[in-house]
Motif scaffolding. Structure first.
Motif, PDB file in Angstrom:
ATOM      1  N   GLN A   5      -1.559  -9.537 -12.005  1.00 41.08           N
ATOM      2  CA  GLN A   5      -1.672  -8.909 -10.681  1.00 41.08           C
ATOM      3  C   GLN A   5      -1.058  -9.815  -9.614  1.00 41.08           C
ATOM      4  OE1 GLN A   5      -5.950  -8.348 -10.744  1.00 41.08           O
ATOM      5  NE2 GLN A   5      -5.680  -6.122 -10.584  1.00 41.08           N
ATOM      6  N   SER A   6      -1.320 -11.098  -9.723  1.00 42.32           N
ATOM      7  CA  SER A   6      -0.786 -12.053  -8.754  1.00 42.32           C
ATOM      8  C   SER A   6       0.742 -12.040  -8.760  1.00 42.32           C
ATOM      9  CB  SER A   6      -1.317 -13.444  -9.063  1.00 42.32           C
ATOM     10  OG  SER A   6      -0.886 -14.359  -8.094  1.00 42.32           O
ATOM     11  N   ARG A   7       1.356 -11.993  -9.937  1.00 43.52           N
ATOM     12  CA  ARG A   7       2.815 -11.925 -10.037  1.00 43.52           C
ATOM     13  C   ARG A   7       3.326 -10.633  -9.409  1.00 43.52           C
ATOM     14  NH1 ARG A   7       1.910 -14.252 -14.987  1.00 43.52           N
ATOM     15  NH2 ARG A   7       1.879 -12.247 -16.051  1.00 43.52           N
ATOM     16  N   ALA A   8       2.644  -9.529  -9.678  1.00 42.43           N
ATOM     17  CA  ALA A   8       3.061  -8.233  -9.134  1.00 42.43           C
ATOM     18  C   ALA A   8       2.959  -8.216  -7.602  1.00 42.43           C
ATOM     19  CB  ALA A   8       2.217  -7.111  -9.735  1.00 42.43           C
ATOM     20  N   VAL A   9       1.881  -8.781  -7.072  1.00 42.24           N
ATOM     21  CA  VAL A   9       1.710  -8.837  -5.613  1.00 42.24           C
ATOM     22  C   VAL A   9       2.814  -9.688  -4.994  1.00 42.24           C
ATOM     23  CG1 VAL A   9       0.206  -9.684  -3.757  1.00 42.24           C
ATOM     24  CG2 VAL A   9      -0.765  -8.350  -5.633  1.00 42.24           C
ATOM     25  N   ARG A  10       3.140 -10.814  -5.631  1.00 45.85           N
ATOM     26  CA  ARG A  10       4.217 -11.668  -5.108  1.00 45.85           C
ATOM     27  C   ARG A  10       5.569 -10.944  -5.152  1.00 45.85           C
ATOM     28  NH1 ARG A  10       1.436 -15.620  -7.940  1.00 45.85           N
ATOM     29  NH2 ARG A  10       2.985 -15.667  -9.598  1.00 45.85           N
ATOM     30  N   ASP A  34      -5.328  -5.802  -0.850  1.00 47.29           N
ATOM     31  CA  ASP A  34      -5.954  -4.587  -1.377  1.00 47.29           C
ATOM     32  C   ASP A  34      -4.998  -3.399  -1.354  1.00 47.29           C
ATOM     33  OD1 ASP A  34      -8.214  -6.102  -1.754  1.00 47.29           O
ATOM     34  OD2 ASP A  34      -9.327  -5.237  -0.061  1.00 47.29           O
ATOM     35  N   ALA A  35      -4.167  -3.300  -0.304  1.00 53.32           N
ATOM     36  CA  ALA A  35      -3.199  -2.204  -0.227  1.00 53.32           C
ATOM     37  C   ALA A  35      -2.153  -2.317  -1.331  1.00 53.32           C
ATOM     38  CB  ALA A  35      -2.528  -2.190   1.143  1.00 53.32           C
ATOM     39  N   VAL A  36      -1.693  -3.538  -1.578  1.00 54.17           N
ATOM     40  CA  VAL A  36      -0.704  -3.739  -2.647  1.00 54.17           C
ATOM     41  C   VAL A  36      -1.330  -3.419  -4.002  1.00 54.17           C
ATOM     42  CG1 VAL A  36       0.746  -5.433  -3.822  1.00 54.17           C
ATOM     43  CG2 VAL A  36       0.638  -5.417  -1.329  1.00 54.17           C
ATOM     44  N   LEU A  37      -2.526  -3.913  -4.248  1.00 56.85           N
ATOM     45  CA  LEU A  37      -3.181  -3.638  -5.533  1.00 56.85           C
ATOM     46  C   LEU A  37      -3.437  -2.145  -5.719  1.00 56.85           C
ATOM     47  CD1 LEU A  37      -5.693  -6.626  -5.758  1.00 56.85           C
ATOM     48  CD2 LEU A  37      -3.587  -6.279  -7.082  1.00 56.85           C
ATOM     49  N   ALA A  38      -3.786  -1.433  -4.647  1.00 56.62           N
ATOM     50  CA  ALA A  38      -3.990   0.015  -4.742  1.00 56.62           C
ATOM     51  C   ALA A  38      -2.681   0.717  -5.082  1.00 56.62           C
ATOM     52  CB  ALA A  38      -4.564   0.558  -3.426  1.00 56.62           C
ATOM     53  N   VAL A  78       1.057  -3.013   5.451  1.00 55.61           N
ATOM     54  CA  VAL A  78       0.122  -2.122   4.752  1.00 55.61           C
ATOM     55  C   VAL A  78       0.696  -0.710   4.690  1.00 55.61           C
ATOM     56  CG1 VAL A  78      -2.163  -1.037   4.918  1.00 55.61           C
ATOM     57  CG2 VAL A  78      -1.937  -3.501   5.232  1.00 55.61           C
ATOM     58  N   ARG A  79       1.283  -0.242   5.792  1.00 50.56           N
ATOM     59  CA  ARG A  79       1.881   1.100   5.799  1.00 50.56           C
ATOM     60  C   ARG A  79       3.053   1.196   4.839  1.00 50.56           C
ATOM     61  NH1 ARG A  79       3.519   3.736  10.999  1.00 50.56           N
ATOM     62  NH2 ARG A  79       3.716   5.479   9.576  1.00 50.56           N
TER      63      ARG A  79
END
Length: 167
Positions: A5-10, A34-38, A78-79
């Protein structure tokens, strides 16, 4: 967060344009994480990164950045990563990502909006019928004001209150 998840968020964060990244805090705000993970629940990191780049231009944030108007960069981020208004999991801003065609839900919603209302709008002297649509929004040209104004632009390009103050 897991390492994956951390790699994906980066990966998604790396897609933020430099103009936006400069305004983001040095830490990752919880609301943005949280927006990125969603978004990653329905899309790959690469798809969300592509969404960020596309929306930055199509939603006009690049123009705002060019004019120094990147206010609330976390909110913009976030948008950019968030899901669209449709609610269909395979809809990407009006396009079905599986077929490449128009999203059926978006097409249906658009058709509903374009139909005339079955219920007539009641008017009265206190509430006359709207005959014209207001023009686009524009800003007062005074640097210390910048008030947004609806309707046609005045000849002096000042909002009504600034125009009244000017002799």
């Amino acid at each position: 967060m897991s390492a994956e998840q951390s790699r994906a968020v980066r990966t998604v964060e790396a897609a933020f344009p430099p103009e936006l990244r400069r305004g983001l805090p040095g830490y990752r705000p919880k609301v943005l994480r949280d927006a990125v993970l969603a978004a990653l629940e329905w899309r790959t990191a690469e798809q969300v990164a592509e969404r960020v780049g596309r929306r930055w231009y199509t939603w006009g944030f690049c123009d705002d950045a060019a004019h120094g108007r990147v206010e609330r960069p976390v909110g913009i981020a976030v948008r950019l990563v968030g899901d669209g208004d449709c609610g269909a999991p395979r809809c990407e801003d009006g396009v079905d990502i599986d077929t490449g065609g128009v999203c059926p839900r978006c097409a249906e919603r658009s058709a509903r909006r374009s139909r005339p209302s079955a219920r007539p709008v009641e008017t009265s002297p206190e509430r006359p019928a709207a005959t014209t649509r207001p023009g686009p929004m524009w800003e007062c040209r005074r640097p210390d004001c910048r008030t947004p104004v609806k309707g046609p632009r005045s000849a002096d390009q000042l909002c009504p209150s600034c125009s009244a103050e000017t002799p």
